[in-house]
Design a protein around this motif. Structure first.
Motif, PDB file in Angstrom:
ATOM      1  N   PHE A  19       0.442  -1.361   0.132  1.00  0.00           N
ATOM      2  CA  PHE A  19      -0.200   0.361   0.053  1.00  0.00           C
ATOM      3  C   PHE A  19       0.930   1.371   0.070  1.00  0.00           C
ATOM      4  O   PHE A  19       1.587   1.795   0.235  1.00  0.00           O
ATOM      5  CB  PHE A  19      -1.084  -0.284   0.626  1.00  0.00           C
ATOM      6  CG  PHE A  19      -1.277  -1.132   1.455  1.00  0.00           C
ATOM      7  CD1 PHE A  19      -1.222  -2.218   2.363  1.00  0.00           C
ATOM      8  CD2 PHE A  19      -3.147  -1.833   0.965  1.00  0.00           C
ATOM      9  CE1 PHE A  19      -1.878  -3.438   2.582  1.00  0.00           C
ATOM     10  CE2 PHE A  19      -4.014  -2.990   1.038  1.00  0.00           C
ATOM     11  CZ  PHE A  19      -2.488  -3.691   2.180  1.00  0.00           C
ATOM     12  N   TYR A  65      -0.019   5.231   1.007  1.00  0.00           N
ATOM     13  CA  TYR A  65      -0.386   6.000   1.382  1.00  0.00           C
ATOM     14  C   TYR A  65       0.574   7.214   1.860  1.00  0.00           C
ATOM     15  O   TYR A  65       2.024   7.781   1.514  1.00  0.00           O
ATOM     16  CB  TYR A  65      -0.063   5.944   3.115  1.00  0.00           C
ATOM     17  CG  TYR A  65      -1.140   4.872   3.018  1.00  0.00           C
ATOM     18  CD1 TYR A  65      -0.794   3.296   3.406  1.00  0.00           C
ATOM     19  CD2 TYR A  65      -2.679   4.945   3.724  1.00  0.00           C
ATOM     20  CE1 TYR A  65      -2.020   2.290   3.598  1.00  0.00           C
ATOM     21  CE2 TYR A  65      -3.761   3.516   3.604  1.00  0.00           C
ATOM     22  CZ  TYR A  65      -3.085   2.583   4.082  1.00  0.00           C
ATOM     23  OH  TYR A  65      -3.717   1.399   3.883  1.00  0.00           O
ATOM     24  N   PHE A 114       4.213   6.701   2.944  1.00  0.00           N
ATOM     25  CA  PHE A 114       4.291   5.834   3.877  1.00  0.00           C
ATOM     26  C   PHE A 114       3.782   4.706   2.490  1.00  0.00           C
ATOM     27  O   PHE A 114       2.949   4.787   1.653  1.00  0.00           O
ATOM     28  CB  PHE A 114       3.089   5.669   4.276  1.00  0.00           C
ATOM     29  CG  PHE A 114       3.650   6.611   5.984  1.00  0.00           C
ATOM     30  CD1 PHE A 114       3.600   7.599   6.042  1.00  0.00           C
ATOM     31  CD2 PHE A 114       4.626   6.273   6.034  1.00  0.00           C
ATOM     32  CE1 PHE A 114       3.437   8.521   7.382  1.00  0.00           C
ATOM     33  CE2 PHE A 114       5.273   7.357   7.340  1.00  0.00           C
ATOM     34  CZ  PHE A 114       4.677   8.263   7.780  1.00  0.00           C
ATOM     35  N   GLU A 150      -2.635  -7.179  10.225  1.00  0.00           N
ATOM     36  CA  GLU A 150      -2.383  -6.099  10.232  1.00  0.00           C
ATOM     37  C   GLU A 150      -1.060  -5.517   9.128  1.00  0.00           C
ATOM     38  O   GLU A 150      -0.538  -6.444   8.240  1.00  0.00           O
ATOM     39  CB  GLU A 150      -1.123  -5.770  11.315  1.00  0.00           C
ATOM     40  CG  GLU A 150      -0.427  -7.469  11.903  1.00  0.00           C
ATOM     41  CD  GLU A 150      -0.974  -8.019  12.473  1.00  0.00           C
ATOM     42  OE1 GLU A 150      -1.769  -9.143  11.708  1.00  0.00           O
ATOM     43  OE2 GLU A 150      -0.114  -9.155  13.146  1.00  0.00           O
ATOM     44  N   ALA A 151      -0.978  -3.783   9.412  1.00  0.00           N
ATOM     45  CA  ALA A 151      -0.498  -3.618   7.994  1.00  0.00           C
ATOM     46  C   ALA A 151       0.854  -3.126   8.717  1.00  0.00           C
ATOM     47  O   ALA A 151       0.987  -2.876   9.749  1.00  0.00           O
ATOM     48  CB  ALA A 151      -0.546  -2.085   6.847  1.00  0.00           C
ATOM     49  N   PHE A 194       3.878  -0.417   8.419  1.00  0.00           N
ATOM     50  CA  PHE A 194       4.732   0.807   7.326  1.00  0.00           C
ATOM     51  C   PHE A 194       5.791   1.184   7.265  1.00  0.00           C
ATOM     52  O   PHE A 194       6.630   0.257   9.064  1.00  0.00           O
ATOM     53  CB  PHE A 194       4.106   2.001   8.484  1.00  0.00           C
ATOM     54  CG  PHE A 194       2.856   2.403   8.379  1.00  0.00           C
ATOM     55  CD1 PHE A 194       1.989   1.445   8.685  1.00  0.00           C
ATOM     56  CD2 PHE A 194       1.992   2.486   7.189  1.00  0.00           C
ATOM     57  CE1 PHE A 194       0.580   1.607   8.213  1.00  0.00           C
ATOM     58  CE2 PHE A 194       0.519   3.363   7.291  1.00  0.00           C
ATOM     59  CZ  PHE A 194       0.069   2.320   7.854  1.00  0.00           C
ATOM     60  N   GLY A 195       6.598   0.828   7.092  1.00  0.00           N
ATOM     61  CA  GLY A 195       7.593   1.772   6.841  1.00  0.00           C
ATOM     62  C   GLY A 195       7.746   3.255   7.405  1.00  0.00           C
ATOM     63  O   GLY A 195       6.886   3.910   7.639  1.00  0.00           O
ATOM     64  N   GLN A 196       9.471   4.127   7.065  1.00  0.00           N
ATOM     65  CA  GLN A 196       9.386   4.930   7.956  1.00  0.00           C
ATOM     66  C   GLN A 196       8.910   6.516   6.733  1.00  0.00           C
ATOM     67  O   GLN A 196       9.080   7.272   7.573  1.00  0.00           O
ATOM     68  CB  GLN A 196      10.888   5.332   8.386  1.00  0.00           C
ATOM     69  CG  GLN A 196      11.325   4.502   9.876  1.00  0.00           C
ATOM     70  CD  GLN A 196      10.692   4.266  10.524  1.00  0.00           C
ATOM     71  OE1 GLN A 196      10.128   5.194  11.035  1.00  0.00           O
ATOM     72  NE2 GLN A 196      11.336   3.330  11.546  1.00  0.00           N
TER      73      GLN A 196
END
Lengths: 111, 114
Positions: B33, B35, B91, B102-103, B105-107
């Motif tokens: 994904f 975002y 993101f 659950e996803a 996330f990168g930084q």
């Protein structure tokens, strides 16, 4: 989309107090997820509660789910300054649809 | 596992330039994904892929935005030409289908277009 809406938008408490954040959603869910975001960082998954569960605990976190009201709450007990962050909820399912997030609740814990 | 890796962490570019953001999802995750987060609009879903195939790009703001996922371990988000209103934190997140979705996330990449 499956978007949760958090309430309140902002919350400021003293260290040691409990913090309660609420989430409302619109569709039928497989699970409801809570995430945390520290300033300048990505979201981090905190806890997942399934649709057939009513309450779940993880450390100082307590999540409740009321599917009849399409609502969930996240309780952080004995808050610490390090809990200062934004908290988001999102509806999840077992398929491939993405999580869609609301604006979140900004929690400030004052030492 | 190193988690979701995004690069660069910060990007400053001039209006009109092409910008490419990169993402390496967690190995074994089959959904990815993109975002975008701003103060005004919050966290917006731009596009997502399942098994490297774009599923829904309705969140992509304009034709200036494009995303690719040539293989399971790499994705790019390109903006061409960039505009100041594209300034935001972007993101990338990945997840695995199944019971626990659950996803991760990168930084994020903080993009500033001047």
């Amino acid at each position: 989309s499956q978007q949760g809406e958090e309430d309140p938008q902002a919350l400021s408490i003293q260290e040691g107090e409990n913090a309660t954040m609420n989430c409302s959603y619109k569709t039928s869910i497989n699970n409801l997820q809570w995430y945390r975001q520290n300033s300048g960082r990505g979201l981090v998954h905190l806890i997942l509660i399934r649709s057939n569960e009513r309450e779940k605990h993880s450390g100082r976190l307590r999540v409740t789910l009321d599917t009849s009201k399409k609502s969930s709450s996240l309780l952080i007990t004995a808050s610490r300054a390090a809990d200062t962050a934004s908290y988001f909820c999102a509806e999840g399912n077992s398929g491939n649809t993405p999580l869609v997030f609301g604006k979140g609740t900004r929690l400030s814990v004052i030492a | 596992d190193a988690g979701v890796i995004q690069s660069p962490r910060h990007e400053v570019t001039e209006m009109g330039q092409e910008v490419t953001l990169r993402c390496k999802p967690i190995s074994g995750h089959n959904s990815l994904f993109w975002y975008r987060q701003t103060m005004m609009r919050g966290l917006e879903l731009l596009i997502y892929f399942n098994n490297n195939v774009p599923i829904d790009d309705s969140g992509m703001p304009e034709d200036r935005f494009s995303a690719k996922m040539p293989n399971a371990s790499f994705s790019t988000l390109k903006i061409q030409p960039s505009e100041p209103r594209d300034s935001a934190v972007y993101f990338c997140a990945s997840s695995r289908t199944g019971e626990r979705t659950e996803a991760f996330f990168g930084q994020g990449t903080r993009l500033t277009v001047v």
